[in-house]
Design a protein around this motif. Structure first.
Motif, PDB file in Angstrom:
ATOM      1  N   PHE A 323      13.198   2.042 -10.251  1.00 14.02           N
ATOM      2  CA  PHE A 323      12.538   3.339 -10.175  1.00 14.02           C
ATOM      3  C   PHE A 323      13.510   4.487  -9.890  1.00 14.02           C
ATOM      4  O   PHE A 323      13.073   5.628  -9.735  1.00 14.02           O
ATOM      5  CB  PHE A 323      11.455   3.327  -9.099  1.00 14.02           C
ATOM      6  CG  PHE A 323      10.299   2.420  -9.422  1.00 14.02           C
ATOM      7  CD1 PHE A 323       9.339   2.804 -10.347  1.00 14.02           C
ATOM      8  CD2 PHE A 323      10.187   1.176  -8.823  1.00 14.02           C
ATOM      9  CE1 PHE A 323       8.270   1.961 -10.653  1.00 14.02           C
ATOM     10  CE2 PHE A 323       9.128   0.334  -9.123  1.00 14.02           C
ATOM     11  CZ  PHE A 323       8.171   0.732 -10.041  1.00 14.02           C
ATOM     12  N   LEU A 342      10.281   5.601 -15.350  1.00 11.26           N
ATOM     13  CA  LEU A 342       9.794   4.967 -14.133  1.00 11.26           C
ATOM     14  C   LEU A 342      10.035   5.851 -12.911  1.00 11.26           C
ATOM     15  O   LEU A 342       9.262   5.796 -11.952  1.00 11.26           O
ATOM     16  CB  LEU A 342      10.471   3.606 -13.949  1.00 11.26           C
ATOM     17  CG  LEU A 342      10.090   2.542 -14.995  1.00 11.26           C
ATOM     18  CD1 LEU A 342      10.841   1.245 -14.738  1.00 11.26           C
ATOM     19  CD2 LEU A 342       8.583   2.290 -14.981  1.00 11.26           C
ATOM     20  N   ALA A 343      11.098   6.653 -12.941  1.00  8.29           N
ATOM     21  CA  ALA A 343      11.313   7.598 -11.843  1.00  8.29           C
ATOM     22  C   ALA A 343      10.183   8.617 -11.775  1.00  8.29           C
ATOM     23  O   ALA A 343       9.731   8.992 -10.684  1.00  8.29           O
ATOM     24  CB  ALA A 343      12.659   8.304 -12.010  1.00  8.29           C
ATOM     25  N   ARG A 346       7.080   6.904 -10.218  1.00  6.34           N
ATOM     26  CA  ARG A 346       7.137   6.869  -8.753  1.00  6.34           C
ATOM     27  C   ARG A 346       6.884   8.253  -8.157  1.00  6.34           C
ATOM     28  O   ARG A 346       6.170   8.384  -7.151  1.00  6.34           O
ATOM     29  CB  ARG A 346       8.495   6.344  -8.295  1.00  6.34           C
ATOM     30  CG  ARG A 346       8.605   6.260  -6.769  1.00  6.34           C
ATOM     31  CD  ARG A 346       9.900   5.665  -6.307  1.00  6.34           C
ATOM     32  NE  ARG A 346      11.023   6.526  -6.626  1.00  6.34           N
ATOM     33  CZ  ARG A 346      12.289   6.266  -6.291  1.00  6.34           C
ATOM     34  NH1 ARG A 346      12.569   5.158  -5.635  1.00  6.34           N
ATOM     35  NH2 ARG A 346      13.253   7.094  -6.626  1.00  6.34           N
ATOM     36  N   VAL A 356       4.549   2.445  -5.426  1.00  8.87           N
ATOM     37  CA  VAL A 356       4.706   1.646  -6.637  1.00  8.87           C
ATOM     38  C   VAL A 356       5.385   0.328  -6.280  1.00  8.87           C
ATOM     39  O   VAL A 356       6.190   0.264  -5.350  1.00  8.87           O
ATOM     40  CB  VAL A 356       5.525   2.399  -7.708  1.00  8.87           C
ATOM     41  CG1 VAL A 356       4.764   3.603  -8.210  1.00  8.87           C
ATOM     42  CG2 VAL A 356       6.869   2.825  -7.148  1.00  8.87           C
ATOM     43  N   PHE A 368       3.998  -4.081 -13.191  1.00  7.80           N
ATOM     44  CA  PHE A 368       4.134  -2.862 -12.398  1.00  7.80           C
ATOM     45  C   PHE A 368       2.762  -2.508 -11.821  1.00  7.80           C
ATOM     46  O   PHE A 368       1.765  -2.481 -12.553  1.00  7.80           O
ATOM     47  CB  PHE A 368       4.650  -1.712 -13.261  1.00  7.80           C
ATOM     48  CG  PHE A 368       6.074  -1.889 -13.700  1.00  7.80           C
ATOM     49  CD1 PHE A 368       7.127  -1.377 -12.953  1.00  7.80           C
ATOM     50  CD2 PHE A 368       6.372  -2.579 -14.869  1.00  7.80           C
ATOM     51  CE1 PHE A 368       8.435  -1.549 -13.355  1.00  7.80           C
ATOM     52  CE2 PHE A 368       7.678  -2.753 -15.284  1.00  7.80           C
ATOM     53  CZ  PHE A 368       8.715  -2.238 -14.527  1.00  7.80           C
TER      54      PHE A 368
END
Length: 382
Positions: A323, A342-343, A346, A356, A368
């Protein structure tokens, strides 16, 4: 200096002390004057004789007149000394008030001096005011807390700019190299030009993805979104609908298991983007003919959304970094993915008060899970 707080405090302190002293001394003088008999001093004379011989008039002093004279002189002396005392007290109170105001405002000068030395490029300075736990100490601690948040925000901003500059530099270098070496060369063959155009197109696509992800990240950090009551299952279902066609193009099946009554308060567009980013990775990484499982429900007082794919999975050492901003796994590096998806997931989830999680084994896909707080009412919007 007339407009300084120290000067105003000094004048206020001296004025109040002067008025108080004047009232006390005036009250004493009034009380003494009322309890002391005073009248104008009179002089009386008596005829004196020696035998039958008249010696003339002599001044006669009565005890009452002596007392009256003493009272009049005492009151005059009391008045003069009271006025002198008030004058001296006012001058002394000015000096004492100036010193006391300076001591009281010393923390303010420390706060002002420190804040003047703090610059946008160096936010490491702190006031750290010592002393009793009073209003000024609370003010200094509040400013230090604000500086901590500002330093964290500026550090994250600088890190984002550095990382974005690094990520943009590579595709720009590729585009410049191909334009200079092939597309601008008159003797380049059609095959070389076609290959260069394909390379430039991939580099441009990568930059477009990066810019879109950066814009999404910046919007969520700002105040552009307005939270409202929403049904999490509906948001997840809409994200699945958006990726039904891309999944079918790769012969992938999206299986949904969405619970009911998943009411929460948040930003529907942002949450939809978070789920879409997970589905984008699942569609991109899953092998043709695979299956993507999407679920949503309630557990232990929290709402959850999970996306499971049949992709290459993650090593245990990479699961704690997946993340992080601009981190890319082996599969993402091969297809020039930006490493921001994905960052952003989060960031969106944490801004809603959630968290997460990822569960994966290398070669066995990844799951996920987004954990989000439910609304206080627990009722889904109509």
């Amino acid at each position: 200096m007339i407009h300084t707080i120290r000067f105003r405090l000094t004048v206020l302190y001296s004025g109040l002390l002067f008025v108080l002293a004047a009232l006390v001394l005036g009250g004493i003088y009034f009380a003494v004057s009322k309890t002391t008999e005073q009248r104008p001093i009179t002089t009386e004379y008596a005829k004196t004789y020696s035998g039958d011989q008249y010696l003339g008039k002599r001044e006669v002093v009565f005890v009452e007149e002596v007392e009256n004279a003493v009272n009049v002189r005492t009151m005059a002396t009391l008045r003069d000394f009271s006025l002198l005392t008030l004058a001296c007290l006012y001058v002394a109170s000015l000096g004492i008030g100036w010193v006391l105001a300076g001591r009281v405002l010393r923390p303010v000068r420390s706060i002002t001096r420190t804040t003047e030395e703090i610059q946008a490029t160096d936010l490491k300075r702190r006031i750290r005011l010592r002393g009793p736990r009073d209003e000024l100490k609370d003010l200094a601690d509040t400013i230090d807390t604000m500086l901590d948040r500002l330093e964290e925000a500026f550090s994250a901003q600088r890190q984002l700019i550095d990382d974005a500059s690094h990520e943009l530099r590579s595709p720009l270098t590729i585009i410049r190299a191909n334009v200079d070496a092939v597309l601008a060369a008159p003797d380049a063959s059609e095959e070389e030009r076609a290959r260069a155009v394909a390379i430039v197109d991939r580099a441009t696509t990568r930059m477009t993805r990066l810019v879109e992800d950066l814009l999404a990240s910046a919007r969520r950090q700002g105040t552009a979104f307005a939270d409202a009551d929403l049904d999490l299952a509906r948001v997840v279902g809409e994200a699945c609908d958006e990726y039904a066609t891309p999944a079918a193009a790769r012969d992938l099946t999206i299986e949904r298991t969405l619970g009911a009554g998943l009411a929460m308060t948040g930003d529907a567009d942002a949450l939809r983007r978070a789920v879409s980013n997970l589905l984008s990775n699942a569609v991109r990484l899953s092998p043709p003919g695979g299956r993507i499982e999407v679920g949503a429900g309630r557990s232990d007082g929290m709402l959850w959304v999970s996306v499971r794919d049949d992709g290459p999975g993650l090593r245990e050492a990479d699961q704690s970094r997946v993340f992080d901003r601009f981190w890319r796994g082996e599969a993402s590096r091969r297809d020039r993915h930006t490493g921001l998806g994905l960052a952003i997931v989060r960031q969106i989830v944490e801004s809603h008060g959630g968290r997460v999680e990822v569960s994966s084994r290398l070669g066995q896909g990844a799951t996920f899970t987004l954990w989000l707080p439910p609304s206080a009412s627990g009722r889904s919007p109509a």
